[in-house]
Scaffold this active site. Structure first.
Site, PDB file in Angstrom:
ATOM      1  N   HIS A 122      -2.135   2.493  -3.936  1.00  0.00           N
ATOM      2  CA  HIS A 122      -1.738   3.811  -4.946  1.00  0.00           C
ATOM      3  C   HIS A 122      -1.198   3.422  -6.244  1.00  0.00           C
ATOM      4  O   HIS A 122      -0.745   2.253  -6.444  1.00  0.00           O
ATOM      5  CB  HIS A 122      -0.878   4.452  -4.083  1.00  0.00           C
ATOM      6  CG  HIS A 122      -0.284   5.970  -4.884  1.00  0.00           C
ATOM      7  ND1 HIS A 122       0.345   5.996  -5.996  1.00  0.00           N
ATOM      8  CD2 HIS A 122      -0.651   7.232  -4.261  1.00  0.00           C
ATOM      9  CE1 HIS A 122       0.585   7.285  -6.241  1.00  0.00           C
ATOM     10  NE2 HIS A 122       0.025   7.972  -5.339  1.00  0.00           N
ATOM     11  N   ASP A 199       4.899  -0.345   0.712  1.00  0.00           N
ATOM     12  CA  ASP A 199       4.891   1.017   0.538  1.00  0.00           C
ATOM     13  C   ASP A 199       4.533   1.697   1.731  1.00  0.00           C
ATOM     14  O   ASP A 199       3.692   1.797   2.236  1.00  0.00           O
ATOM     15  CB  ASP A 199       3.460   1.169  -0.545  1.00  0.00           C
ATOM     16  CG  ASP A 199       3.339   2.618  -0.748  1.00  0.00           C
ATOM     17  OD1 ASP A 199       3.939   3.507  -0.185  1.00  0.00           O
ATOM     18  OD2 ASP A 199       2.402   2.976  -1.722  1.00  0.00           O
ATOM     19  N   GLN A 202       2.969   6.433   3.347  1.00  0.00           N
ATOM     20  CA  GLN A 202       2.092   6.853   4.159  1.00  0.00           C
ATOM     21  C   GLN A 202       2.253   6.589   5.841  1.00  0.00           C
ATOM     22  O   GLN A 202       1.534   7.337   6.591  1.00  0.00           O
ATOM     23  CB  GLN A 202       0.390   6.789   3.996  1.00  0.00           C
ATOM     24  CG  GLN A 202      -0.025   7.207   2.579  1.00  0.00           C
ATOM     25  CD  GLN A 202      -0.135   8.895   2.521  1.00  0.00           C
ATOM     26  OE1 GLN A 202      -0.600   9.388   3.523  1.00  0.00           O
ATOM     27  NE2 GLN A 202       0.030   9.460   1.471  1.00  0.00           N
ATOM     28  N   LYS A 225       6.560  13.552   2.603  1.00  0.00           N
ATOM     29  CA  LYS A 225       5.727  13.023   3.551  1.00  0.00           C
ATOM     30  C   LYS A 225       6.015  13.119   4.952  1.00  0.00           C
ATOM     31  O   LYS A 225       5.133  13.053   6.036  1.00  0.00           O
ATOM     32  CB  LYS A 225       5.121  11.618   2.986  1.00  0.00           C
ATOM     33  CG  LYS A 225       4.653  11.194   1.843  1.00  0.00           C
ATOM     34  CD  LYS A 225       3.434  11.674   1.455  1.00  0.00           C
ATOM     35  CE  LYS A 225       3.142  11.115  -0.042  1.00  0.00           C
ATOM     36  NZ  LYS A 225       1.794  11.657  -0.423  1.00  0.00           N
ATOM     37  N   CYS A 363      -5.170   8.976  -6.500  1.00  0.00           N
ATOM     38  CA  CYS A 363      -4.256   8.033  -7.213  1.00  0.00           C
ATOM     39  C   CYS A 363      -4.609   6.527  -6.741  1.00  0.00           C
ATOM     40  O   CYS A 363      -3.801   5.935  -6.883  1.00  0.00           O
ATOM     41  CB  CYS A 363      -2.941   8.481  -6.874  1.00  0.00           C
ATOM     42  SG  CYS A 363      -2.643  10.231  -7.607  1.00  0.00           S
TER      43      CYS A 363
END
Length: 405
Positions: A122, A199, A202, A225, A363
């Site tokens: 991303h 990261d 997700q 999220k 993105c």
């Protein structure tokens, strides 16, 4: 233990609405999840019973607000199995958390140093390191991936070396749904003494995140999220790393002592949390975690696998549909293209059928360029989605195909 999805759905008020006279089929969960009533109630209760600034007021409202705010930190720390609560740093979301780390590392980088990211990043986990390296004269290296959306592990290992200062990679690809082997990647990076940032934007909503087991130095994620509100997130960092991490923002609360000539910083977590925080957001995020933690993780993951399996099976038999991202280990993301149709047109027609998806580059422009496509249509599933909604997606897609032929 099975998941009672229909009972679960009743806790999400937004899912009861209709779009152009058709039931809402919300399949844009990788962008943001919907919020259960328990989260909405927690936020409203804060604002209606104890709205005040934290850590500052000499009155009962402030005491109660501070208690709820710091209890929220405890909730996050327990959820991800932090070593100590002070390792949880509040941010506005994953992007700010990554920037906090990159700004601090950027103050230490020098020419010849190397940072490693991947082809599937991303923008928040790519541009941030790109800019930090440019300012320091360091080098950003990119781990390639195979056409199916899996990282080339051998290439990753070849990129590591004595000058590697940090490795950053996604737990899960937002564009492809690929679940990366983050524990193995972390262990390999640690052989070279590199810091590791995951990261987790997700990955956090699928359960089972244990930062001690992963072995990373930083794990960044967002509340929205994870069925919580927008504008709140957290950076987990190992306390031995965070204790002397360079500050980014300066202001109130993070100060130990200040004169007109100099300032010294407080201890964790205050030293990395300048200014009035998103108090309601933290409380709402904790309410989301409390709500989510009551569910059976294995049942949640099994339900999501069932949804993805159904969608994948229907996609593979759908004439003219190409699945983008076919890694063996995926979560509930189905990115695709329809022959001769622009993703934006597909998304528009689906919206008129009540089906909400994401279209565009997600993105992740470099990833799309790597795949030779302008973007995708992306359906992403969550725990409140049903097999009937998967079927509704493909009914709508057949109509889109007919209209765009």
């Amino acid at each position: 233990m099975s998941l009672d999805v229909m009972s679960l759905r009743q806790q999400f008020p937004i899912l009861a609405q209709q779009i152009d006279g058709k039931p809402l089929v919300y399949l844009d969960n990788a962008a943001t999840t919907q919020k259960p009533q328990a989260v909405l109630d927690a936020i409203i209760d804060f604002y209606t019973t104890c709205n005040a600034n934290v850590h500052r007021g000499a009155h009962r409202l402030s005491d109660e607000a501070t208690k709820r705010y710091e209890n929220a930190r405890d909730t996050v720390a327990t959820f991800i199995n932090a070593n100590v609560r002070e390792e949880v740093i509040w941010t506005s979301g994953t992007t700010e958390a990554i920037n906090l780390v990159a700004n601090g590392l950027g103050q230490r980088l020098k020419a010849g140093d190397e940072v490693i990211a991947t082809e599937m990043e991303h923008h928040a986990n790519l541009v941030t390191w790109q800019q930090a390296c440019k300012r320091a004269g360091a080098t950003l290296k990119i781990v390639p991936m195979y056409d199916n959306g899996e990282l080339d592990i051998a290439a990753f290992e070849a990129l590591l070396g004595p000058n590697t200062r940090l490795v950053a990679f996604p737990h899960v690809s937002n564009a492809l749904g690929t679940v990366n082997p983050i524990k193995a990647l972390t262990a390999k990076a640690k052989e070279y003494g590199a810091l590791v940032l995951v990261d987790g934007a997700q990955g956090i909503a699928h359960g089972g995140v244990d930062v001690q087991d992963i072995g990373c130095d930083f794990y960044a994620f967002s509340g929205h999220k994870l069925f919580g509100p927008t504008g709140i997130g957290a950076l987990w960092g190992h306390h031995t790393v965070l204790e002397d991490w360079p500050v980014w923002l300066t202001g109130g609360e993070m100060i130990a002592d200040v004169t007109y000539d100099s300032a010294t910083w407080g201890g964790l977590p205050n030293r990395l949390e300048a200014g009035t925080p998103n108090i309601a957001g933290a409380i709402g995020m904790a309410a989301a975690i409390d709500w989510f933690s009551q569910l059976d993780t294995a049942a949640v993951q099994a339900h999501e696998r069932t949804l993805l399996a159904s969608a994948t099976e229907q996609a593979e038999s759908f004439d003219g549909m190409r699945i983008i991202g076919t890694a063996a280990n995926k979560v509930g993301v189905l990115s695709f293209l329809l022959d001769g149709a622009h993703p934006a047109d597909v998304g528009f027609i689906l919206d008129r059928q009540g089906v909400a998806i994401r279209t565009g580059d997600n993105c992740a422009q470099p990833l799309m360029k790597r795949l030779g496509i302008p973007g995708t249509a992306r359906a992403s599933f969550s725990i409140y989605n049903t097999l009937d909604e998967v079927d509704a997606l493909f009914i709508a897609l057949r109509k889109a195909k007919a209209m765009l032929a």
